[in-house]
Design an enzyme around this catalytic site. Structure first.
Site, PDB file in Angstrom:
ATOM      1  N   CYS A 200      -6.726   6.956 -10.974  1.00 24.27           N
ATOM      2  CA  CYS A 200      -5.557   6.100 -11.255  1.00 24.27           C
ATOM      3  C   CYS A 200      -6.062   4.678 -11.476  1.00 24.27           C
ATOM      4  O   CYS A 200      -6.647   4.071 -10.570  1.00 24.27           O
ATOM      5  CB  CYS A 200      -4.562   6.130 -10.098  1.00 24.27           C
ATOM      6  SG  CYS A 200      -3.271   4.883 -10.327  1.00 24.27           S
TER       7      CYS A 200
ATOM      8  N   HIS B  61       1.879   4.655  -8.006  1.00 29.27           N
ATOM      9  CA  HIS B  61       2.305   4.134  -9.305  1.00 29.27           C
ATOM     10  C   HIS B  61       3.217   5.077 -10.072  1.00 29.27           C
ATOM     11  O   HIS B  61       3.691   4.729 -11.158  1.00 29.27           O
ATOM     12  CB  HIS B  61       1.080   3.778 -10.167  1.00 29.27           C
ATOM     13  CG  HIS B  61       0.334   2.604  -9.633  1.00 29.27           C
ATOM     14  ND1 HIS B  61      -0.658   2.731  -8.687  1.00 29.27           N
ATOM     15  CD2 HIS B  61       0.478   1.275  -9.864  1.00 29.27           C
ATOM     16  CE1 HIS B  61      -1.114   1.529  -8.382  1.00 29.27           C
ATOM     17  NE2 HIS B  61      -0.440   0.642  -9.082  1.00 29.27           N
TER      18      HIS B  61
ATOM     19  N   HIS C  98       2.408 -11.645  -2.604  1.00 26.47           N
ATOM     20  CA  HIS C  98       1.150 -12.391  -2.428  1.00 26.47           C
ATOM     21  C   HIS C  98       1.405 -13.635  -1.579  1.00 26.47           C
ATOM     22  O   HIS C  98       0.604 -14.003  -0.727  1.00 26.47           O
ATOM     23  CB  HIS C  98       0.587 -12.851  -3.781  1.00 26.47           C
ATOM     24  CG  HIS C  98       0.418 -11.744  -4.778  1.00 26.47           C
ATOM     25  ND1 HIS C  98       1.088 -11.732  -5.986  1.00 26.47           N
ATOM     26  CD2 HIS C  98      -0.313 -10.610  -4.744  1.00 26.47           C
ATOM     27  CE1 HIS C  98       0.754 -10.639  -6.658  1.00 26.47           C
ATOM     28  NE2 HIS C  98      -0.092  -9.942  -5.930  1.00 26.47           N
TER      29      HIS C  98
ATOM     30  N   CYS D 229      -4.603   1.975  -9.116  1.00 19.28           N
ATOM     31  CA  CYS D 229      -5.213   1.878  -7.784  1.00 19.28           C
ATOM     32  C   CYS D 229      -6.713   1.667  -7.875  1.00 19.28           C
ATOM     33  O   CYS D 229      -7.354   1.402  -6.859  1.00 19.28           O
ATOM     34  CB  CYS D 229      -4.989   3.155  -6.979  1.00 19.28           C
ATOM     35  SG  CYS D 229      -3.276   3.546  -6.695  1.00 19.28           S
TER      36      CYS D 229
ATOM     37  N   CYS E  96       0.250   9.823  -9.439  1.00 17.71           N
ATOM     38  CA  CYS E  96      -0.212   8.929  -8.370  1.00 17.71           C
ATOM     39  C   CYS E  96       1.012   8.524  -7.537  1.00 17.71           C
ATOM     40  O   CYS E  96       1.998   8.033  -8.089  1.00 17.71           O
ATOM     41  CB  CYS E  96      -0.878   7.690  -8.979  1.00 17.71           C
ATOM     42  SG  CYS E  96      -0.875   6.292  -7.840  1.00 17.71           S
TER      43      CYS E  96
ATOM     44  N   HIS F  43       3.435 -13.278  -6.945  1.00 16.61           N
ATOM     45  CA  HIS F  43       4.838 -13.080  -6.583  1.00 16.61           C
ATOM     46  C   HIS F  43       4.998 -13.231  -5.079  1.00 16.61           C
ATOM     47  O   HIS F  43       4.036 -13.542  -4.349  1.00 16.61           O
ATOM     48  CB  HIS F  43       5.368 -11.745  -7.116  1.00 16.61           C
ATOM     49  CG  HIS F  43       4.641 -10.533  -6.624  1.00 16.61           C
ATOM     50  ND1 HIS F  43       4.511 -10.234  -5.299  1.00 16.61           N
ATOM     51  CD2 HIS F  43       3.998  -9.544  -7.295  1.00 16.61           C
ATOM     52  CE1 HIS F  43       3.842  -9.108  -5.160  1.00 16.61           C
ATOM     53  NE2 HIS F  43       3.501  -8.674  -6.363  1.00 16.61           N
TER      54      HIS F  43
ATOM     55  N   LYS G  32       7.526  -5.521 -12.953  1.00 17.79           N
ATOM     56  CA  LYS G  32       7.951  -6.252 -14.149  1.00 17.79           C
ATOM     57  C   LYS G  32       9.016  -5.466 -14.883  1.00 17.79           C
ATOM     58  O   LYS G  32      10.004  -6.010 -15.358  1.00 17.79           O
ATOM     59  CB  LYS G  32       6.731  -6.430 -15.074  1.00 17.79           C
ATOM     60  CG  LYS G  32       6.173  -7.824 -15.057  1.00 17.79           C
ATOM     61  CD  LYS G  32       5.287  -7.988 -16.261  1.00 17.79           C
ATOM     62  CE  LYS G  32       4.228  -9.029 -16.003  1.00 17.79           C
ATOM     63  NZ  LYS G  32       3.100  -8.907 -16.899  1.00 17.79           N
TER      64      LYS G  32
ATOM     65  N   LYS H 188      10.295  -1.155  -5.113  1.00 18.09           N
ATOM     66  CA  LYS H 188       9.116  -2.022  -5.203  1.00 18.09           C
ATOM     67  C   LYS H 188       9.341  -3.026  -6.318  1.00 18.09           C
ATOM     68  O   LYS H 188      10.016  -2.719  -7.302  1.00 18.09           O
ATOM     69  CB  LYS H 188       7.910  -1.151  -5.588  1.00 18.09           C
ATOM     70  CG  LYS H 188       7.136  -0.638  -4.397  1.00 18.09           C
ATOM     71  CD  LYS H 188       5.988   0.213  -4.846  1.00 18.09           C
ATOM     72  CE  LYS H 188       4.705  -0.580  -4.962  1.00 18.09           C
ATOM     73  NZ  LYS H 188       3.516   0.267  -5.082  1.00 18.09           N
TER      74      LYS H 188
HETATM   75  N1  MSP Z   1      -7.567  -6.716  -5.417  1.00 19.88           N
HETATM   76  C1  MSP Z   1      -7.044  -5.853  -4.409  1.00 19.88           C
HETATM   77  C2  MSP Z   1      -7.444  -6.341  -3.041  1.00 19.88           C
HETATM   78  C3  MSP Z   1      -8.898  -6.477  -2.800  1.00 19.88           C
HETATM   79  S1  MSP Z   1      -9.236  -7.147  -1.249  1.00 19.88           S
HETATM   80  C4  MSP Z   1     -10.825  -6.937  -1.029  1.00 19.88           C
HETATM   81  C5  MSP Z   1      -5.529  -5.825  -4.503  1.00 19.88           C
HETATM   82  N2  MSP Z   1      -4.928  -6.850  -5.119  1.00 19.88           N
HETATM   83  S2  MSP Z   1      -3.334  -7.027  -5.280  1.00 19.88           S
HETATM   84  O1  MSP Z   1      -3.155  -8.154  -6.163  1.00 19.88           O
HETATM   85  O2  MSP Z   1      -2.718  -5.823  -5.661  1.00 19.88           O
HETATM   86  O3  MSP Z   1      -2.828  -7.490  -3.893  1.00 19.88           O
HETATM   87  C6  MSP Z   1      -2.373  -6.584  -2.924  1.00 19.88           C
HETATM   88  C7  MSP Z   1      -1.889  -7.381  -1.745  1.00 19.88           C
HETATM   89  O4  MSP Z   1      -0.873  -8.326  -2.163  1.00 19.88           O
HETATM   90  C8  MSP Z   1      -1.210  -6.600  -0.637  1.00 19.88           C
HETATM   91  O5  MSP Z   1      -2.104  -5.977   0.232  1.00 19.88           O
HETATM   92  C9  MSP Z   1      -0.416  -7.693   0.011  1.00 19.88           C
HETATM   93  O6  MSP Z   1      -1.264  -8.534   0.714  1.00 19.88           O
HETATM   94  C10 MSP Z   1       0.130  -8.447  -1.175  1.00 19.88           C
HETATM   95  N3  MSP Z   1       1.338  -7.802  -1.690  1.00 19.88           N
HETATM   96  C11 MSP Z   1       1.541  -7.386  -2.960  1.00 19.88           C
HETATM   97  N4  MSP Z   1       2.814  -6.899  -3.062  1.00 19.88           N
HETATM   98  C12 MSP Z   1       3.436  -6.998  -1.875  1.00 19.88           C
HETATM   99  C13 MSP Z   1       4.750  -6.749  -1.425  1.00 19.88           C
HETATM  100  N5  MSP Z   1       5.699  -6.274  -2.203  1.00 19.88           N
HETATM  101  N6  MSP Z   1       5.033  -7.031  -0.138  1.00 19.88           N
HETATM  102  C14 MSP Z   1       4.117  -7.581   0.710  1.00 19.88           C
HETATM  103  N7  MSP Z   1       2.869  -7.839   0.299  1.00 19.88           N
HETATM  104  C15 MSP Z   1       2.469  -7.486  -0.955  1.00 19.88           C
HETATM  105  O7  MSP Z   1      -4.940  -4.897  -3.974  1.00 19.88           O
END
Ligand code: MSP
Length: 651
Positions: free
Chosen positions: A144, A164, A39, A147, A161, A36, A316, A313
């Protein structure tokens, strides 16, 4: 050729300093859901940083990938009626295939299921175990799954949590523990001695605040009896390692720990980029793990805020997940990249709104940058026969333009050091606005009327083309496609220098180079919801007024007029000042600035009312009125099927 690297990550060739190394990472994303906008933001920021550093002479390694083990993925796979591996393959491919579509130039895509990664994790585990920093013990606590970590009762909010808003599971297990507590004092000292280790400062303070609380040892295993989707511990076949212990190590697997050339070159300048949600694992677990494994800490942890949609936030269940490809397909890739980088202040949360996105496209991109490029190229083609002209004597106004360019370049470089990327864009746009103002003040169309002004006209056009070159290079890390289109119009090819060095001094565009004009860079767009508005119905069209005498109509003198000059009226967003020829020259002020660019009007034949009493608008006397009709999308000028005679009366 002999390559070596010194302790600061600076590359040396045959002992001489030649280039610098820059290593940028994104988090590796969980494969339990599709990509999304969050990312996309992190990965595009990493791409902008990678591109900027390449243009600044650094050797760059840019790593992204997917995090594929753990409870979360097992649950998601079960929900999709498939195996964790098949599920991970499918979602990982969505991430991998997305990045090129967003012009992301990662050098490597890592998956935690890759065998080189599995080997590296086992190597580190063994190293830390042999050093006596891993022990077996009993654990009970609240876990959790979202997390993938245990929470202390104090951390839970009303038993839930905080991230979440869900009840954690109570778990009681015998497990392996990493002696994280042993490194607490070292970490506090390290952060204090390296004040920009974690930045912006608010996140450093947050980590120091965590460290003021007691730091427990980290549970780093799961019994296979409960979870077998993970990497087996090298010292106990019945256990797999904890996802964070597995995932964080990707940052050293990527460049080839332990003996890879890239690891030696890049690790000293490793820059991690994450959002605030995963600060604790990156700010505490990871540096202590590295310390225990005898590896230097990374250089910087760069932490940004969260994109919020409709005040909450993305999720889905709320149905507010914003998909990057949808936005790219609707509005174009470069506008999407520009908006993300311009709108979010690095480190703070930002609210996503499609309406502000559309506003930025129309004002910053279509109006400011797009107009600048198209008016400059139109005039350069018209007055300089498709070649970069020669620059002659520079005036004070020219020197101010040159100084503004120098200021923009210096500010952008500074912003990249501080990661204030939205400010870098503001600095570029300040220069774009100075250049637009330079056009209005220098009035090339007036200079073009008299051959006596030829050398001044050439200097003005040269300065404008050189400004465009500098702007193109400045925006290229953010909007690579548009930068390329501008450079293409300027005749700049891969044989020409396009790096940041080439814009540190004025005059890089060479006289005699062939140039060309292309279509608008950024077409104006409409907000999706506006587009859904019903079409104008007949009922809404004003009714025709009662009949009038022919003699009354005869009083209106309608003429064919040719637009000779056009320019914006200063301080007005609506008005354009036109000079028209209708047998005689007249000045006309019209409210069409939102619908037409000045340069697109030059040469057009339009219909005007020629015998209205003159009126003043914004201090300018308007001596005729043009005719236009409403469209769904603004105004359109009346035009002709066949070329009419200038000044002809309309009957
Ligand atoms: N797999 C772990 C990270 C391991 S790194 C060694 C993880 N994955 S995640 O898919 O949840 O990705 C989290 C990251 O996605 C956030 O730190 C950020 O980089 C990005 N984002 C996810 N949602 C976001 C927003 N709503 N806004 C900005 N960035 C966000 O955690």
């Amino acid at each position: 050729m002999q390559l070596s690297v010194d302790a600061g990550g600076f590359l040396k060739r045959e002992g001489l300093f030649v280039e610098k190394a820059y290593y940028i990472t994104t988090p590796i994303y969980y494969v339990n859901a599709s990509p999304h906008i969050g990312h996309a933001y992190t990965t595009i920021v990493a791409d902008v940083l990678a591109r900027y550093h390449r243009l600044s002479g650094y050797r760059v390694f840019f790593l992204t990938g997917t995090d594929e083990h753990g409870d979360k993925i097992v649950e998601a796979a079960r929900g999709a009626n498939t195996t964790p591996k098949e599920y991970a393959d499918r979602i990982s491919a969505q991430f991998r295939n997305l990045w090129p579509q967003l012009a992301v130039t990662n050098d490597y895509f890592i998956r935690t299921t890759d065998t080189n990664h599995v080997d590296t994790v086992r190597l580190i585990l063994k190293k830390v175990y042999d050093a006596g920093d891993i022990y077996f013990g009993k654990y009970e606590g609240y876990y959790c799954v979202g997390c993938e970590r245990f929470y202390t009762e104090k951390e839970l909010v009303n038993g839930l949590c905080p991230d979440h808003n869900a009840a954690p599971e109570y778990r009681e297990e015998s497990n392996y523990f990493f002696k994280m507590s042993k490194y607490k004092d070292w970490l506090i000292e390290y952060i204090k001695d390296h004040p920009d280790f974690i930045r912006p400062e608010r996140y450093k303070n947050e980590v120091l605040a965590f460290l003021r609380e007691p730091l427990e040892d980290l549970c780093i295993s799961r019994p296979k009896s409960r979870l077998n989707w993970g990497i087996t511990l090298p010292f106990d076949e019945d256990y797999v390692t904890y996802v964070w212990f597995d995932a964080l190590i990707n940052y050293i697997t990527g460049p080839g720990y332990p003996d890879g050339e890239k690891f030696r070159v890049f690790w000293p300048n490793a820059q991690h980029l994450i959002a605030k949600d995963i600060l604790k694992p990156h700010g505490i677990y990871w540096p202590t793990m590295l310390k225990a494994a005898g590896i230097e800490p990374y250089r910087h942890l760069n932490v940004h805020g969260y994109w919020i949609v409709d005040q909450s936030k993305m999720s889905k269940s709320l149905g507010n997940v914003i998909k990057p490809l949808d936005l790219k397909d609707t509005y174009g890739l470069d506008p999407f990249r520009y908006f993300l980088l311009r709108e979010m202040v690095f480190g703070l949360d930002s609210s996503f709104s499609e309406e502000s996105f559309v506003q930025r496209i129309n004002s910053d991109l279509a109006n400011d940058l797009g107009n600048l490029v198209s008016r400059t190229m139109t005039m350069a083609m018209k007055y300089c026969a498709g070649k970069v002209p020669e620059a002659h004597t520079q005036t004070e106004e020219d020197r101010l333009l040159v100084a503004a360019a120098g200021k923009a370049v210096a500010e952008v470089e500074n912003c990249f050091q501080e990661l204030t990327l939205h400010r870098a864009l503001i600095a570029i746009w300040d220069f774009i606005n100075v250049t637009n103002k330079y056009i209005v003040e220098q009035e090339p169309w007036r200079l073009g009327q008299d051959t006596a002004n030829k050398s001044r006209l050439e200097t003005v056009i040269y300065n404008l083309l050189e400004s465009l070159r500098i702007i193109a290079i400045l925006v290229s890390p953010f909007m690579p496609g548009s930068a390329e289109k501008i450079m293409d119009q300027l005749g700049i090819t891969s044989a020409d220098s396009q790096d940041f060095d080439s814009i540190r001094s004025w005059g890089g565009i060479t006289h005699g180079k062939s140039i060309k004009r292309s279509d608008a860079l950024f077409p104006r767009v409409k907000f999706e919801k506006e587009r859904e508005k019903p079409e104008v119905t007949e009922k809404e069209i004003q009714p025709v007024k009662p009949l009038m005498d022919y003699a009354d109509f005869e009083k209106v003198d309608l003429r064919v007029a040719k637009v000779i000059e056009a320019e914006a009226v200063p301080k007005s967003s609506k008005l354009l000042k036109l000079t028209i020829d209708m047998g005689e020259k007249r000045t006309l002020v019209a409210g069409i600035a939102k619908d037409y660019k000045p340069e697109d009007l030059i040469g057009k034949k339009i219909v005007v009312v020629a015998n209205l009493k003159p009126t003043k608008m914004m201090g300018i006397e308007s001596q005729a009125m043009l005719l236009a009709a409403d469209t769904e999308d603004g105004l359109t000028l009346l035009c002709f099927d066949r070329e009419p005679v200038t000044g002809a009366r309309i009957r």
